[in-house]
Motif scaffolding. Structure first.
Motif, short mmCIF file in Angstrom:
data_model
loop_
_atom_site.label_atom_id
_atom_site.label_comp_id
_atom_site.label_asym_id
_atom_site.label_seq_id
_atom_site.Cartn_x
_atom_site.Cartn_y
_atom_site.Cartn_z
N UNK A 236 0.53 -0.82 0.11
CA UNK A 236 -0.01 -0.13 0.24
C UNK A 236 1.03 1.22 0.29
N UNK A 237 2.23 1.59 0.21
CA UNK A 237 3.43 2.31 -0.15
C UNK A 237 3.91 2.82 -0.61
N UNK A 238 4.14 3.29 -1.76
CA UNK A 238 4.33 3.79 -3.09
C UNK A 238 6.04 3.81 -2.66
N UNK A 239 7.15 3.31 -3.56
CA UNK A 239 8.63 3.13 -3.79
C UNK A 239 8.72 3.05 -4.87
N UNK A 240 10.28 3.51 -5.22
CA UNK A 240 10.70 3.37 -6.36
C UNK A 240 12.14 2.67 -6.54
N UNK A 241 12.97 1.80 -7.15
CA UNK A 241 13.75 1.73 -7.09
C UNK A 241 14.88 2.48 -8.82
N UNK A 242 15.02 2.53 -8.23
CA UNK A 242 16.39 3.88 -8.76
C UNK A 242 17.84 3.17 -9.23
N UNK A 243 18.03 2.62 -10.13
CA UNK A 243 19.81 2.92 -11.16
C UNK A 243 20.48 4.22 -11.19
N UNK A 244 21.69 3.97 -10.17
CA UNK A 244 22.43 5.54 -10.98
C UNK A 244 23.87 5.06 -11.55
N UNK A 245 24.28 5.70 -12.07
CA UNK A 245 25.76 5.30 -12.78
C UNK A 245 26.95 6.86 -12.98
N UNK A 246 27.82 6.60 -12.50
CA UNK A 246 28.73 7.50 -12.80
C UNK A 246 28.77 8.06 -14.23
N UNK A 247 29.22 9.80 -13.90
CA UNK A 247 28.10 10.42 -15.53
C UNK A 247 28.59 11.67 -15.05
N UNK A 248 29.22 12.54 -15.86
CA UNK A 248 29.43 13.93 -16.17
C UNK A 248 27.99 14.54 -16.51
N UNK A 249 27.06 13.67 -16.75
CA UNK A 249 25.73 14.87 -17.89
C UNK A 249 24.80 15.13 -17.13
N UNK A 250 24.97 16.66 -17.29
CA UNK A 250 23.73 17.57 -16.49
C UNK A 250 22.51 17.18 -17.23
#
Length: 673
Positions: A236-250
């Motif tokens: 009943x609670x909204x959660x998120x899977x988040x992937x990140x990587x190293x980056x120079x991008x804005x």
């Protein structure tokens, strides 16, 4: 089923050159209301170090993954491997790569089927999602694993625990590019697409899950670029899977906004969208990068999987993500697209070819189109017919009649503001109806096509103008002359009769002398019988009485009178409208009056001029006319100065469930090219 769908996509992808033009375009649709996103606008910093264990990360001590190895691609020979030189952020990053390539998307396939097909096509997986309600069927996008898109190894796993995902990625020196979770009797399990993370493309990567505040906090603490956000319901609670990587991008990311709010962020930041997902309440999450590459096909939702795939093809785009969701008990999809066809002519070619093919298949007949542009040149394509096919252009005929009348006005033979009765006695209310009212559909005359004999039984029967005027006069005017706009074929029947009285020629002869002949329109004619060239688009019409499609190519053109009886080709239509809009047919003053003497139609930005309509697309005025008779649908659309012209026609059965791509075609060509 799945393999057949993919085979169709492959055929289309091979048909075209695919990827991007200069000039950014507004991305995405605007159809779903939702609340304003709560957080957004987070800039990124380079973060290429190894992952940091943090409180709340999914890295746990359980070493028994319970996962199943579907495929871990064998690395290329060392001579093909990338050297560990300067950091190459684009390596394997399909959000950054925009070079032309082949791509595929599948839905409802097992992991094994996806891998087998990827191997057979020398492709790799760029996005993966568990099909809603399933634990073993997937939606995936794939890209050719060659050229700029090549990576030395990739893998697809499913049935993994949290620890299993991390352990597997580390064991194979790979990083996850897409993670999708699903619930089982043993708890959460994960499907993951992995890519090589060695050499010049190696970078730190992080996977966190939690509520909105938690994942935002982790990103801000680490400073990596968010590459995927996928919502899930956790009791009943909204959660998120988040992937990140190293980056120079804005980059920017956005949680829980309406599609309009997401599009506002894209425009305000000069960005392009590279990932989107939908929450259960109908709001959206998005990731955006600085747009330095020009045209972007944007993001779309509310389609079936096949519709989403075909949408990408018609826009000259490449589908980089696709996930299913359930809305009102139906499976729908959201996807993001990257530019695919190269800018300029290749992109235009992709748009024209794919729209023609999809239109023909959707309507059960042939289709033909030509884009004529001062920079791009001429791009013609036909499916089920030839590019020079003669077509029954229906109400596009009205612009020819209007141009002929304007020539007479320029010569002083008629006045547009004089009553009809001055030139043609015997028309209901003709003393109060002006020629300008006829041209702009404000006369109030009854539409004679509403009271003609049954088409199925009389399609080859001939009609004279006088017989059709009898139908008009049997009915009282629909409203007082000049009171409002209402489209009526009777207006152009009367115009044709006036032209004949004033010129002393048949309407056909007058138009040939003044327009068709001088412009060299060799495929254009004004028949009054069933004749049509053997080089033709065949017309098919769904006969409701017979519940079957019947060929209506040989219908009698006289039934439609001046406003609908002409035959032409898409190339001739472009030639005619270019000349008209540039003042070569009626003179500059006449052309300007046709475009500027407007009355509002009551629909969107559509205004009726003198024999031509004006509509605003993406801030630009386009001038056009369309036509529809049983078996045929025709459009001719043009920029104000005639520098860009698009005409197309297709066999139209007029079935209730047929899908049209007409508005989309106009938008693609006049907004995105």
């Amino acid at each position: 089923m799945g393999r057949r769908v993919l085979s169709f996509l492959t055929t289309l992808a091979l048909l075209l050159g695919l990827a991007s033009p200069a000039g950014a375009a507004p991305p995405g649709p605007s159809s779903t209301a939702g609340r304003q996103g709560a957080r957004g606008g987070h800039g990124a910093q380079r973060a290429a170090s190894a992952p940091k264990p943090r409180s709340g990360t999914p890295v746990v001590g359980d070493r028994s993954s319970g996962g199943r190895n579907v495929k871990a691609a064998t690395p290329r020979p060392a001579s093909r491997a990338r050297a560990a030189a300067a950091f190459d952020e684009s390596y394997g990053d399909d959000q950054l790569l925009t070079a032309p390539t082949q791509w595929w998307t599948v839905n409802g396939w097992t992991a094994e089927q996806i891998v087998d097909y990827a191997r057979s096509q020398d492709a790799r997986i760029s996005d993966l999602a568990v099909q809603p309600g399933s634990q073993v069927l997937f939606t995936a996008t794939l890209v050719k694993n060659t050229g700029a898109y090549w990576v030395s190894g990739w893998g697809l796993w499913y049935g993994l625990t949290e620890a299993g995902v991390v352990d597997t990625a580390n064991a194979y020196s790979q990083r996850p590019v897409s993670i999708s979770r699903y619930w089982t009797s043993d708890g959460w399990r994960f499907a993951v697409a992995l890519l090589d993370n060695t050499g010049a493309g190696a970078r730190g990567w992080w996977w966190y899950y939690g509520d909105q505040n938690y994942v935002i906090g982790q990103q801000q603490a680490i400073g990596g670029r968010v590459t995927r956000v996928r919502p899930f319901d956790d009791g009943g609670t909204r959660r998120y899977d988040m992937l990140m990587s190293g980056s120079d991008q804005t980059f920017w990311w956005w949680f829980g906004g309406s599609d309009g709010a997401v599009n506002d962020q894209i425009r305000q930041n000069g960005a392009r969208i590279v990932d989107a997902s939908r929450n259960d309440d109908g709001t959206f999450n998005a990731i955006m990068l600085r747009n330095t590459t020009g045209y972007s096909p944007g993001w779309w939702h509310g389609f079936t999987h096949d519709e989403l795939k075909q949408k990408a093809l018609r826009m000259g785009g490449r589908l980089i993500t696709a996930q299913g969701y359930t809305e009102n008990g139906r499976e729908r999809f959201i996807g993001t697209m990257s530019r695919e066809a190269a800018s300029g002519t290749p992109l235009a070619t992709a748009m024209v070819q794919n729209t023609v093919v999809h239109t023909a298949l959707a309507h059960g007949g042939g289709a033909v189109a030509e884009l004529s542009d001062s920079t791009l040149g001429k791009i013609g394509y036909a499916f089920g017919t030839t590019v020079d096919a003669r077509v029954r252009i229906a109400s596009v005929s009205k612009t020819f009649a209007a141009a002929e009348l304007m020539k007479l006005a320029a010569a002083g033979t008629v006045s547009l503001d004089a009553p009809v009765s001055t030139y043609l006695p015997g028309v209901n209310g003709g003393g109060s109806i002006t020629l300008r009212m006829l041209l702009r559909h404000t006369s109030g005359l009854y539409n004679f096509t509403e009271d003609q004999p049954d088409f199925a039984t009389t399609m080859t029967q001939g009609f004279t103008y006088a017989q059709l005027l009898e139908i008009v006069n049997r009915h009282a005017p629909v409203f007082a002359p000049g009171a409002r706009y209402s489209y009526s074929n009777s207006n152009y029947l009367v115009i044709g009769m006036i032209i004949e009285r004033l010129t002393g020629r048949s309407y056909s002869d007058a138009v040939f002398r003044d327009i068709i002949g001088p412009l060299g329109l060799s495929a254009t004619s004004v028949p009054s019988d069933t004749a049509i060239s053997s080089v033709r688009l065949r017309g098919y019409w769904w006969d409701p009485a017979a519940s079957d499609a019947v060929e209506v190519t040989g219908q009698n053109a006289s039934r439609w009178a001046t406003g609908g009886q002409m035959i032409s080709s898409v190339s001739d239509l472009n030639t005619f409208y270019k000349a008209l809009l540039r003042g070569s047919v009626t003179g500059a003053a006449g052309a300007n009056e046709m475009k500027s003497s407007l009355v509002y139609s009551g629909v969107g930005s559509k205004y009726a001029g003198l024999g031509i309509f004006r509509t605003t697309w993406c801030g630009k005025n386009v001038y056009w006319h369309d036509g529809s008779i049983p078996g045929y649908r025709t459009w001719s659309v043009h920029s104000e100065d005639g520098s860009r012209s698009l005409s197309w026609a297709y066999s139209d059965q007029r079935r209730a469930d047929d899908v049209d791509f007409d508005d989309e075609f106009i938008q693609d060509v006049f907004c995105y090219l």
